[in-house]
Design a protein around this motif. Structure first.
Motif, PDB file in Angstrom:
ATOM      1  N   GLU A 262       5.545 -10.926 -26.899  1.00  0.00           N
ATOM      2  CA  GLU A 262       5.931 -11.220 -28.282  1.00  0.00           C
ATOM      3  C   GLU A 262       7.419 -10.992 -28.488  1.00  0.00           C
ATOM      4  N   GLN A 263       7.954  -9.998 -27.828  1.00  0.00           N
ATOM      5  CA  GLN A 263       9.375  -9.656 -27.968  1.00  0.00           C
ATOM      6  C   GLN A 263      10.275 -10.741 -27.374  1.00  0.00           C
ATOM      7  N   GLY A 264       9.769 -11.488 -26.382  1.00  0.00           N
ATOM      8  CA  GLY A 264      10.544 -12.592 -25.817  1.00  0.00           C
ATOM      9  C   GLY A 264      10.821 -12.506 -24.335  1.00  0.00           C
ATOM     10  N   VAL A 265      10.167 -11.595 -23.601  1.00  0.00           N
ATOM     11  CA  VAL A 265      10.388 -11.457 -22.162  1.00  0.00           C
ATOM     12  C   VAL A 265       9.992 -12.751 -21.447  1.00  0.00           C
ATOM     13  N   ASP A 266      10.868 -13.237 -20.575  1.00  0.00           N
ATOM     14  CA  ASP A 266      10.662 -14.543 -19.937  1.00  0.00           C
ATOM     15  C   ASP A 266       9.803 -14.479 -18.686  1.00  0.00           C
ATOM     16  N   TYR A 267       9.913 -13.388 -17.923  1.00  0.00           N
ATOM     17  CA  TYR A 267       9.034 -13.251 -16.759  1.00  0.00           C
ATOM     18  C   TYR A 267       8.712 -11.786 -16.526  1.00  0.00           C
ATOM     19  N   MET A 268       7.551 -11.548 -15.944  1.00  0.00           N
ATOM     20  CA  MET A 268       7.068 -10.190 -15.730  1.00  0.00           C
ATOM     21  C   MET A 268       6.582 -10.025 -14.301  1.00  0.00           C
ATOM     22  N   THR A 269       6.975  -8.911 -13.695  1.00  0.00           N
ATOM     23  CA  THR A 269       6.473  -8.564 -12.370  1.00  0.00           C
ATOM     24  C   THR A 269       5.148  -7.832 -12.523  1.00  0.00           C
ATOM     25  N   ILE A 270       4.119  -8.416 -11.978  1.00  0.00           N
ATOM     26  CA  ILE A 270       2.766  -7.859 -12.049  1.00  0.00           C
ATOM     27  C   ILE A 270       2.292  -7.584 -10.628  1.00  0.00           C
ATOM     28  N   HIS A 271       1.991  -6.329 -10.317  1.00  0.00           N
ATOM     29  CA  HIS A 271       1.548  -5.966  -8.961  1.00  0.00           C
ATOM     30  C   HIS A 271       0.023  -6.096  -8.854  1.00  0.00           C
ATOM     31  N   ALA A 272      -0.455  -7.321  -9.007  1.00  0.00           N
ATOM     32  CA  ALA A 272      -1.901  -7.546  -9.016  1.00  0.00           C
ATOM     33  C   ALA A 272      -2.462  -7.826  -7.629  1.00  0.00           C
ATOM     34  N   GLY A 273      -1.595  -7.982  -6.625  1.00  0.00           N
ATOM     35  CA  GLY A 273      -2.067  -8.322  -5.288  1.00  0.00           C
ATOM     36  C   GLY A 273      -2.345  -7.132  -4.398  1.00  0.00           C
ATOM     37  N   LEU A 274      -2.012  -5.936  -4.873  1.00  0.00           N
ATOM     38  CA  LEU A 274      -2.227  -4.724  -4.089  1.00  0.00           C
ATOM     39  C   LEU A 274      -3.646  -4.214  -4.368  1.00  0.00           C
ATOM     40  N   LEU A 275      -4.553  -4.522  -3.464  1.00  0.00           N
ATOM     41  CA  LEU A 275      -5.954  -4.145  -3.662  1.00  0.00           C
ATOM     42  C   LEU A 275      -6.263  -2.813  -2.988  1.00  0.00           C
ATOM     43  N   GLN A 276      -7.363  -2.202  -3.421  1.00  0.00           N
ATOM     44  CA  GLN A 276      -7.772  -0.899  -2.882  1.00  0.00           C
ATOM     45  C   GLN A 276      -7.833  -0.885  -1.356  1.00  0.00           C
ATOM     46  N   LYS A 277      -8.373  -1.940  -0.789  1.00  0.00           N
ATOM     47  CA  LYS A 277      -8.594  -1.972   0.654  1.00  0.00           C
ATOM     48  C   LYS A 277      -7.306  -2.060   1.462  1.00  0.00           C
ATOM     49  N   TYR A 278      -6.177  -2.365   0.792  1.00  0.00           N
ATOM     50  CA  TYR A 278      -4.914  -2.475   1.508  1.00  0.00           C
ATOM     51  C   TYR A 278      -4.154  -1.147   1.584  1.00  0.00           C
ATOM     52  N   VAL A 279      -4.511  -0.201   0.733  1.00  0.00           N
ATOM     53  CA  VAL A 279      -3.769   1.061   0.674  1.00  0.00           C
ATOM     54  C   VAL A 279      -3.784   1.808   2.006  1.00  0.00           C
ATOM     55  N   PRO A 280      -4.944   1.945   2.685  1.00  0.00           N
ATOM     56  CA  PRO A 280      -4.934   2.646   3.984  1.00  0.00           C
ATOM     57  C   PRO A 280      -4.002   2.006   5.006  1.00  0.00           C
ATOM     58  N   LEU A 281      -3.852   0.685   4.959  1.00  0.00           N
ATOM     59  CA  LEU A 281      -2.933   0.001   5.877  1.00  0.00           C
ATOM     60  C   LEU A 281      -1.498   0.458   5.629  1.00  0.00           C
ATOM     61  N   ALA A 282      -1.153   0.601   4.355  1.00  0.00           N
ATOM     62  CA  ALA A 282       0.211   0.984   4.004  1.00  0.00           C
ATOM     63  C   ALA A 282       0.504   2.438   4.344  1.00  0.00           C
ATOM     64  N   LEU A 283      -0.510   3.281   4.286  1.00  0.00           N
ATOM     65  CA  LEU A 283      -0.288   4.705   4.537  1.00  0.00           C
ATOM     66  C   LEU A 283      -0.091   5.012   6.021  1.00  0.00           C
ATOM     67  N   LYS A 284      -0.276   4.021   6.879  1.00  0.00           N
ATOM     68  CA  LYS A 284       0.018   4.191   8.307  1.00  0.00           C
ATOM     69  C   LYS A 284       1.507   4.006   8.616  1.00  0.00           C
ATOM     70  N   ARG A 285       2.262   3.582   7.643  1.00  0.00           N
ATOM     71  CA  ARG A 285       3.663   3.245   7.856  1.00  0.00           C
ATOM     72  C   ARG A 285       4.554   4.471   7.963  1.00  0.00           C
ATOM     73  N   LYS A 286       5.755   4.202   8.440  1.00  0.00           N
ATOM     74  CA  LYS A 286       6.777   5.255   8.482  1.00  0.00           C
ATOM     75  C   LYS A 286       7.159   5.699   7.073  1.00  0.00           C
ATOM     76  N   LEU A 287       7.330   4.719   6.148  1.00  0.00           N
ATOM     77  CA  LEU A 287       7.736   5.045   4.783  1.00  0.00           C
ATOM     78  C   LEU A 287       6.651   4.797   3.744  1.00  0.00           C
ATOM     79  N   GLY A 288       5.480   4.416   4.153  1.00  0.00           N
ATOM     80  CA  GLY A 288       4.391   4.240   3.198  1.00  0.00           C
ATOM     81  C   GLY A 288       4.660   3.130   2.198  1.00  0.00           C
ATOM     82  N   ILE A 289       4.455   3.434   0.914  1.00  0.00           N
ATOM     83  CA  ILE A 289       4.626   2.458  -0.156  1.00  0.00           C
ATOM     84  C   ILE A 289       5.926   2.771  -0.894  1.00  0.00           C
ATOM     85  N   VAL A 290       6.911   1.882  -0.816  1.00  0.00           N
ATOM     86  CA  VAL A 290       8.215   2.156  -1.418  1.00  0.00           C
ATOM     87  C   VAL A 290       8.402   1.475  -2.775  1.00  0.00           C
ATOM     88  N   SER A 291       7.565   0.521  -3.098  1.00  0.00           N
ATOM     89  CA  SER A 291       7.616  -0.095  -4.419  1.00  0.00           C
ATOM     90  C   SER A 291       7.142   0.923  -5.454  1.00  0.00           C
TER      91      SER A 291
END
Length: 430
Positions: free
Chosen positions: A149-178
């Motif tokens: 309503e305020q007029g924002v033209d685009y929005m970043t929505i993190h809708a693609g990060l599903l529960q089942k993907y979290v363990p994959l990310a936690l194997k990383r050197k830096l994990g989740i940086v977003s």
């Protein structure tokens, strides 16, 4: 109706017409790209001061400048100053990533003074209001509705990060940086439920369609170091983003896709091509990429290298990186340096790709150099003030401080100036 909805019906909107003129393309070319989702024109119906901007790999590469306060630093006045600098030096879009106080007021002020498309990351305001573990789907929709309503033209929505993907990310050197990705991963772990943005995605689409908000599908699992690049977590999320792009297009909502992150040079082409295939050529909006991890303080240069390569291989928009990346909240000077570094990266890629009209500036500045037209050179520079400052500084340090308009610079002087000698040779006056 949204831009994509009208384009599908063969309507050339005023926004499409403007983008066509700026891009040296036909209105039909832009309209077809918007209809197919290869081009987006973020243009909320309530953003009154907006000058439309087209984003797509076949258009000039755009750059975004991230602004906004934090809980520890900055204020509305400082953010307004940063906005003015970002627009002055050529940012094509800006994002308000505020996480501290006065978020709504900062965004309102930006929208009133911003001629470029303005983006946000709604989860930041959601967490600031309701806490990191207590928000619900209803509260997500409430904040998105308010920002739309305020007029924002685009929005970043993190809708693609599903529960089942979290363990994959936690194997990383830096994990989740977003930041958004980490907040959602923590929420899912606490509640043992699926990503709430994914769960209410249809409702989000309804809000976006009403106000013509473009969705920037966020990469919550982007790699945060070279060791984590192009891994299973990153590409699992990308597959889901491809699904979400299709849902956006089916609901007449414009969509672009966000990408890495930290990626070695030799992996950039593959990343660009994989996104294009999986996400149906949706505009790819990439952060950097940062191509080495060991240059804090110079990450605007490091990421500019990656951004240039990313744009050459198909990215549509580059999110700038400032010298303060990994170190702190950027100030006004950092914003200037980040914008200029990424304007250079974007322009270099566009020239190499022979995009219409892109080399005209380079040819014009070459003519000005041959004619020793210093003022023309300054006016054509990506950072005119800096070029002029360096010229005057060099003269002040030389033995000829009053020779501002002279036919040589202090590198060579009159006797060793190759450009001066070439001009005399052409005229046969040696």
């Amino acid at each position: 109706m949204t831009q994509i909805e009208q384009a599908k019906q063969g309507v050339v909107t005023p926004e499409i017409k403007h983008v066509a003129e700026v891009e040296n393309r036909s209105a039909e070319f832009i309209m077809q790209g918007v209809a197919e989702g290869r081009i987006v024109i973020p243009a909320n119906i309530n953003h009154r001061s907006l000058i439309p901007c087209g984003i797509g790999r076949e258009l000039k590469t755009k750059i975004n400048a991230n602004l906004g306060n934090s809980a520890l630093s900055s204020c509305p006045g400082a953010e307004q100053s940063k906005l003015n600098i970002a627009l002055h030096y050529g940012a094509d879009t800006v994002m308000d990533l505020s996480t501290g106080g006065e978020i709504s007021a900062i965004r309102k002020n930006m929208l009133e003074n911003c001629t470029a498309p303005l983006g946000t990351v709604p989860i930041y305001e959601i967490v600031a209001r309701y806490g990191s573990n207590d928000f619900s789907g209803e509260q997500i929709l409430s904040v998105i509705q308010e920002q739309a309503e305020q007029g924002v033209d685009y929005m970043t929505i993190h809708a693609g990060l599903l529960q089942k993907y979290v363990p994959l990310a936690l194997k990383r050197k830096l994990g989740i940086v977003s930041r958004g990705g980490a907040l959602l991963a923590a929420w899912m772990s606490e509640h043992h439920k699926e990503n709430p943005f994914y769960e209410v995605f249809d409702e989000i689409l309804a809000v976006c369609r009403k106000y013509d908000v473009t969705l920037s599908l966020g990469d919550g699992l982007r790699p945060g170091c070279l060791a984590d690049a192009s891994d299973a977590a990153q590409f699992a999320e990308l597959d889901t983003l491809g699904e979400l792009v299709a849902r956006c297009r089916a609901n007449n909502v414009q969509a672009m896709v966000e990408g890495p992150g930290h990626v070695p040079l030799d992996q950039i082409q593959y990343n660009m091509e994989r996104e294009r295939e999986i996400c149906g050529d949706a505009p790819f909006y990439i952060l950097g990429p940062v191509v080495i991890d060991c240059a804090p303080g110079y990450d605007h240069i490091v990421a500019g290298m990656g951004g240039m390569m990313g744009a050459f291989y198909g990215a549509a928009m580059l999110c700038y990186v400032t010298p303060k990346e990994h170190l702190g909240l950027p100030n006004a000077d950092d914003v200037r340096r980040g914008v200029v570094a990424f304007k250079i990266a974007a322009h270099a890629a566009d020239v190499a790709l022979h995009k219409p009209g892109c080399r005209e500036r380079d040819d014009a500045i070459s003519d000005a150099r041959a004619a020793f037209d210093w003022e023309k050179q300054f006016s054509l520079a990506l950072d005119p003030e800096w070029a002029k400052e360096l010229r005057l500084q060099a003269l002040a340090e030389s033995s000829a401080p009053n020779q501002h308009g002279s036919e040589y610079c202090t590198m060579c002087g009159p006797d060793f100036c190759s450009v001066r000698l070439s001009a005399r040779l052409k005229k046969g006056k040696l």
